[in-house]
Write a protein that holds these residues in place. Sequence first.
Motif, PDB file in Angstrom:
ATOM      1  N   GLU A  29       0.829  -1.208   0.000  1.00  0.00           N
ATOM      2  CA  GLU A  29       0.000   0.000   0.000  1.00  0.00           C
ATOM      3  C   GLU A  29       0.862   1.257   0.000  1.00  0.00           C
ATOM      4  OE1 GLU A  29      -3.277   0.559  -0.197  1.00  0.00           O
ATOM      5  OE2 GLU A  29      -3.553  -1.561  -0.616  1.00  0.00           O
ATOM      6  N   VAL A  30       1.935   1.238   0.774  1.00  0.00           N
ATOM      7  CA  VAL A  30       2.845   2.388   0.793  1.00  0.00           C
ATOM      8  C   VAL A  30       3.484   2.591  -0.575  1.00  0.00           C
ATOM      9  CG1 VAL A  30       4.936   3.342   1.830  1.00  0.00           C
ATOM     10  CG2 VAL A  30       3.289   2.141   3.264  1.00  0.00           C
ATOM     11  N   LEU A  31       3.917   1.499  -1.196  1.00  0.00           N
ATOM     12  CA  LEU A  31       4.519   1.597  -2.528  1.00  0.00           C
ATOM     13  C   LEU A  31       3.501   2.072  -3.565  1.00  0.00           C
ATOM     14  CD1 LEU A  31       6.733  -1.608  -2.541  1.00  0.00           C
ATOM     15  CD2 LEU A  31       7.542   0.747  -2.652  1.00  0.00           C
ATOM     16  N   LYS A  32       2.259   1.626  -3.441  1.00  0.00           N
ATOM     17  CA  LYS A  32       1.210   2.090  -4.349  1.00  0.00           C
ATOM     18  C   LYS A  32       1.019   3.591  -4.218  1.00  0.00           C
ATOM     19  CE  LYS A  32      -3.714   1.474  -5.382  1.00  0.00           C
ATOM     20  NZ  LYS A  32      -4.979   0.799  -4.961  1.00  0.00           N
ATOM     21  N   HIS A  33       1.028   4.060  -2.978  1.00  0.00           N
ATOM     22  CA  HIS A  33       0.905   5.506  -2.742  1.00  0.00           C
ATOM     23  C   HIS A  33       2.109   6.261  -3.315  1.00  0.00           C
ATOM     24  CE1 HIS A  33      -0.442   9.159  -0.796  1.00  0.00           C
ATOM     25  NE2 HIS A  33       0.731   9.283  -0.210  1.00  0.00           N
ATOM     26  N   LEU A  34       3.293   5.679  -3.175  1.00  0.00           N
ATOM     27  CA  LEU A  34       4.492   6.295  -3.731  1.00  0.00           C
ATOM     28  C   LEU A  34       4.404   6.407  -5.251  1.00  0.00           C
ATOM     29  CD1 LEU A  34       7.362   4.714  -1.621  1.00  0.00           C
ATOM     30  CD2 LEU A  34       7.151   7.140  -2.135  1.00  0.00           C
ATOM     31  N   LYS A  35       3.911   5.364  -5.900  1.00  0.00           N
ATOM     32  CA  LYS A  35       3.807   5.381  -7.356  1.00  0.00           C
ATOM     33  C   LYS A  35       2.809   6.428  -7.835  1.00  0.00           C
ATOM     34  CE  LYS A  35       4.963   0.469  -7.625  1.00  0.00           C
ATOM     35  NZ  LYS A  35       4.481  -0.909  -7.920  1.00  0.00           N
ATOM     36  N   GLU A  36       1.737   6.643  -7.051  1.00  0.00           N
ATOM     37  CA  GLU A  36       0.770   7.672  -7.418  1.00  0.00           C
ATOM     38  C   GLU A  36       1.315   9.074  -7.174  1.00  0.00           C
ATOM     39  OE1 GLU A  36      -2.602   6.720  -5.062  1.00  0.00           O
ATOM     40  OE2 GLU A  36      -3.198   4.978  -6.284  1.00  0.00           O
ATOM     41  N   ARG A  37       2.041   9.221  -6.084  1.00  0.00           N
ATOM     42  CA  ARG A  37       2.557  10.552  -5.734  1.00  0.00           C
ATOM     43  C   ARG A  37       3.776  10.929  -6.559  1.00  0.00           C
ATOM     44  NH1 ARG A  37       3.485  12.215   0.500  1.00  0.00           N
ATOM     45  NH2 ARG A  37       1.223  12.133   0.425  1.00  0.00           N
ATOM     46  N   PHE A  38       4.595   9.943  -6.885  1.00  0.00           N
ATOM     47  CA  PHE A  38       5.807  10.189  -7.677  1.00  0.00           C
ATOM     48  C   PHE A  38       5.755   9.306  -8.921  1.00  0.00           C
ATOM     49  CE2 PHE A  38       6.831  10.824  -3.206  1.00  0.00           C
ATOM     50  CZ  PHE A  38       7.353  12.108  -3.211  1.00  0.00           C
ATOM     51  N   PRO A  39       5.171   9.784 -10.024  1.00  0.00           N
ATOM     52  CA  PRO A  39       5.073   8.976 -11.249  1.00  0.00           C
ATOM     53  C   PRO A  39       6.455   8.570 -11.759  1.00  0.00           C
ATOM     54  CG  PRO A  39       3.710  10.946 -11.401  1.00  0.00           C
ATOM     55  CD  PRO A  39       4.562  11.106 -10.185  1.00  0.00           C
ATOM     56  N   PRO A  40       6.514   7.549 -12.624  1.00  0.00           N
ATOM     57  CA  PRO A  40       7.819   7.059 -13.095  1.00  0.00           C
ATOM     58  C   PRO A  40       8.701   8.110 -13.751  1.00  0.00           C
ATOM     59  CG  PRO A  40       6.103   5.483 -13.619  1.00  0.00           C
ATOM     60  CD  PRO A  40       5.402   6.689 -13.080  1.00  0.00           C
ATOM     61  N   ASN A  41       8.095   9.162 -14.338  1.00  0.00           N
ATOM     62  CA  ASN A  41       8.919  10.178 -14.995  1.00  0.00           C
ATOM     63  C   ASN A  41       9.300  11.320 -14.061  1.00  0.00           C
ATOM     64  OD1 ASN A  41       6.383  11.236 -14.728  1.00  0.00           O
ATOM     65  ND2 ASN A  41       6.287  12.167 -16.762  1.00  0.00           N
ATOM     66  N   SER A  42       8.925  11.229 -12.773  1.00  0.00           N
ATOM     67  CA  SER A  42       9.275  12.295 -11.837  1.00  0.00           C
ATOM     68  C   SER A  42      10.711  12.107 -11.344  1.00  0.00           C
ATOM     69  CB  SER A  42       8.304  12.309 -10.651  1.00  0.00           C
ATOM     70  OG  SER A  42       8.362  11.084  -9.955  1.00  0.00           O
ATOM     71  N   GLN A  43      11.250  13.168 -10.736  1.00  0.00           N
ATOM     72  CA  GLN A  43      12.678  13.162 -10.416  1.00  0.00           C
ATOM     73  C   GLN A  43      13.025  12.280  -9.222  1.00  0.00           C
ATOM     74  OE1 GLN A  43      13.909  17.089  -9.166  1.00  0.00           O
ATOM     75  NE2 GLN A  43      11.900  17.588  -8.335  1.00  0.00           N
ATOM     76  N   HIS A  44      12.045  11.978  -8.354  1.00  0.00           N
ATOM     77  CA  HIS A  44      12.325  11.147  -7.180  1.00  0.00           C
ATOM     78  C   HIS A  44      11.792   9.731  -7.337  1.00  0.00           C
ATOM     79  CE1 HIS A  44      13.607  14.836  -5.465  1.00  0.00           C
ATOM     80  NE2 HIS A  44      12.407  15.324  -5.285  1.00  0.00           N
ATOM     81  N   ALA A  45      11.398   9.345  -8.546  1.00  0.00           N
ATOM     82  CA  ALA A  45      10.802   8.018  -8.753  1.00  0.00           C
ATOM     83  C   ALA A  45      11.812   6.901  -8.528  1.00  0.00           C
ATOM     84  CB  ALA A  45      10.221   7.922 -10.160  1.00  0.00           C
ATOM     85  N   GLN A  46      13.097   7.173  -8.750  1.00  0.00           N
ATOM     86  CA  GLN A  46      14.107   6.126  -8.592  1.00  0.00           C
ATOM     87  C   GLN A  46      14.191   5.619  -7.160  1.00  0.00           C
ATOM     88  OE1 GLN A  46      17.863   7.416 -10.146  1.00  0.00           O
ATOM     89  NE2 GLN A  46      17.182   7.330 -12.275  1.00  0.00           N
ATOM     90  N   LEU A  47      13.791   6.444  -6.205  1.00  0.00           N
ATOM     91  CA  LEU A  47      13.839   6.021  -4.807  1.00  0.00           C
ATOM     92  C   LEU A  47      12.885   4.859  -4.560  1.00  0.00           C
ATOM     93  CD1 LEU A  47      13.937   9.550  -3.122  1.00  0.00           C
ATOM     94  CD2 LEU A  47      15.828   7.935  -3.310  1.00  0.00           C
ATOM     95  N   TRP A  48      11.619   5.019  -4.980  1.00  0.00           N
ATOM     96  CA  TRP A  48      10.667   3.935  -4.736  1.00  0.00           C
ATOM     97  C   TRP A  48      10.898   2.759  -5.684  1.00  0.00           C
ATOM     98  CZ3 TRP A  48       7.697   2.388  -8.746  1.00  0.00           C
ATOM     99  CH2 TRP A  48       7.288   3.302  -9.710  1.00  0.00           C
ATOM    100  N   MET A  49      11.453   3.021  -6.868  1.00  0.00           N
ATOM    101  CA  MET A  49      11.764   1.913  -7.769  1.00  0.00           C
ATOM    102  C   MET A  49      12.787   0.964  -7.136  1.00  0.00           C
ATOM    103  SD  MET A  49      12.009   3.743 -11.499  1.00  0.00           S
ATOM    104  CE  MET A  49      10.581   4.473 -12.299  1.00  0.00           C
ATOM    105  N   LEU A  50      13.845   1.538  -6.548  1.00  0.00           N
ATOM    106  CA  LEU A  50      14.862   0.713  -5.895  1.00  0.00           C
ATOM    107  C   LEU A  50      14.279   0.008  -4.678  1.00  0.00           C
ATOM    108  CD1 LEU A  50      17.788  -0.210  -5.659  1.00  0.00           C
ATOM    109  CD2 LEU A  50      18.291   1.881  -4.384  1.00  0.00           C
TER     110      LEU A  50
END
Length: 742
Positions: A475-496
Amino acid sequence: MASVHESLYFNPMMTNGVVHANVFGIKDWVTPYKIAVLVLLNEMGRTGEGAVSLMERRRLNQLLLPLLQGPDITLSKLYKLIEDSCPQLANSVQIRIKLMAEGELKDMEQFFDDLSDSFSGTEPEVHKTSVVGLFLRHMILAYSKLSFSQVFKLYTALQQYFQSGEKKTVEDADMELTGREDGERKMEKEDLDVSVREEEVSCSGPLSQKQAEFFLSQQASLLKNDETKALTPASLQKELNNLLKFNPDFAEAHYLSYLNNLRVQDVFSSTHSLLHYFDRLILTGAEGKSNGEEGYGRSLRYAALNLAALHCRFGHYQQAELALQEAIRIAQESNDHVCLQHCLSWLYVLGQKRADSYVLLEHSVKKAVHFGLPRAFAGKTANKLMDALKDSDLLHWKHSLSELIDISIAQKTAIWRLYGRSTMALQQAQMLLSMNSLESVNSGVQQNNTESFAVALCHLAELHAEQGCFAAAAEVLKHLKERFPPNSQHAQLWMLCDQKIQFDRAMNDGKYHLADSLVTGITALNSMEGVYRKAVVLQAQNQMSEAHKLLQKLLSHCQKLKNTEMVISVLLSVAELYWRSSCPTIAMPVLLHALALSKEYRLQYLASETVLNLAFAQLILGIPEQALTLLHMAIEPVLADGAILDKGRAMFLVAKCQVASAASYDPPKKAEALEAAIENLSEAKNYFAKVDCRERIRDVLYFQARLYHMLGRTQERNRCAMLFRQLHQELPSHGVPLINHL
């Protein structure tokens, strides 16, 4: 309509379509949209207090500021905004604009003549110095400066603006009537889309200075705080190109273009825009002073600093170091300590990225040590480090520096995890997420999409995954993906973070082929972490020689970069590789080295894990009593703050040591020790079940069956043996002795 705008507003400053002066020398100019807003203001003044309710008046007042500051919009959209606030006033505005557009030119002339009456009388409708009053005065002044031909073109533009709005209103009505018929509805929608685009083109003239500044500040704030609500990269770049078309020397637009290009990782365009920004900043004299402290020199050193940050972001570390050295040289010549501190921060970042940059960092950090600046990797205790952060937090709270407060809390979260205190890390992360921003952000955007919140959410996801709460972590990761889309500058944090959690789950479940496929994604985001995970997979697959080569290379690299946490993790993996290869004596000095580093840098959790490994090595060497003594010293931090998997491993190891120690006991005492070992094995099995670690559950069931057999409890033995057989048939067997697996 583009020619109408150019000839109407920029003819005095343009030759053959080329701008020769700053168009923002004119604060405001009259457009058909602004005439509609003036009609709205005039109708609000003419309408009595009794005709409009207090709530409607309040909604209209809230609507005015965005209408005055924002860009021009279509007439139909303006009608809708007014109708949502006050339907009665929307009808009056529509009638007034219709009479003016379908009448004659003198009607528009008379309208502007009557606007001056708003300021007359002892109690005027509008105060001259108010926001509305200044807008009215600017419009009256701009209209009075227009020539007759420009007034005629303005009236023609007003007629076209009105006709486009009427056409849109009619099409909306047709859409409602024919909405039930699918084919006709599709045709109407296509026609509507075309008309909307035509209207946008027809009303999208050049922005005034205030509109441009409002647009840039709004988009910059959204990019910083809530990137999902900002314009898409393509749309924003289109608007910026349109803005720069009329004013190529607008420095702030070039900087926003630089930020926008960073979103899509366009290194060429972002570098181009950044250099243009500082060129325009210097050429236009925007800094006010020309001395080395505030003017020309300041732009040069900060240009070099920003260029270094840009190259570092794209992985061009050699170019980044050259630009940073240039920034340091200019800052030293100008005695700019603030710029030098920024350079020191980027030196630290470069020191993490490149081994040969660390020498420069160590030389520069002497100044920070001289002033007593704390560092977590300097081996400071948690209380001293937190006291130092508390002093800076006092200044942040005193001056309401909300962004620095968020960064400080995110740093505390990371520091507590580094020290192995997961409970404190969880508390800090939740504190940051529950905080309300102290900084007011435009458009109702909360400051919750910054890097600090991304870091805190990633820590929260990892902490939940460590405790076996995979649904909560998802659920936290789902929220992260919504808040920081893959093309956003901080997306690499939740991707890792997501890749690491999936990797750990695959390893726990014995799916090594799946874990191996995830290594590629982890390596793309963090090469050091990817190599370490690859070695872990190879080791689990009994490819010891390949794993040993990778670990040795990684150990050498981490020691050069002085990444202490990773060095200790690699040493523990090397020690495990040795005892799984039946060489426990070689593992002992490696473990002692890891323990010394953990103690030196106060990494309590890694120290406890190292002690567990030492105890296991002693068990293999045949001294279980000493291993049990060590376990009692180290097991408390693991059970208090450790991951569920580590708790299970610790309890499993305690049971093994109890069984090995009971070999020399008397029968009654031996039976008591075996009963205690069975209880510990049951607790370890519960821990392993929470993280779906079926391989370790199989090992526990094997030991429980053996112990029940020794105690003569046939029914419990058969039950454990049956469960063991089921798991053994489902899981692959690698031929590793169970006693050699911690």
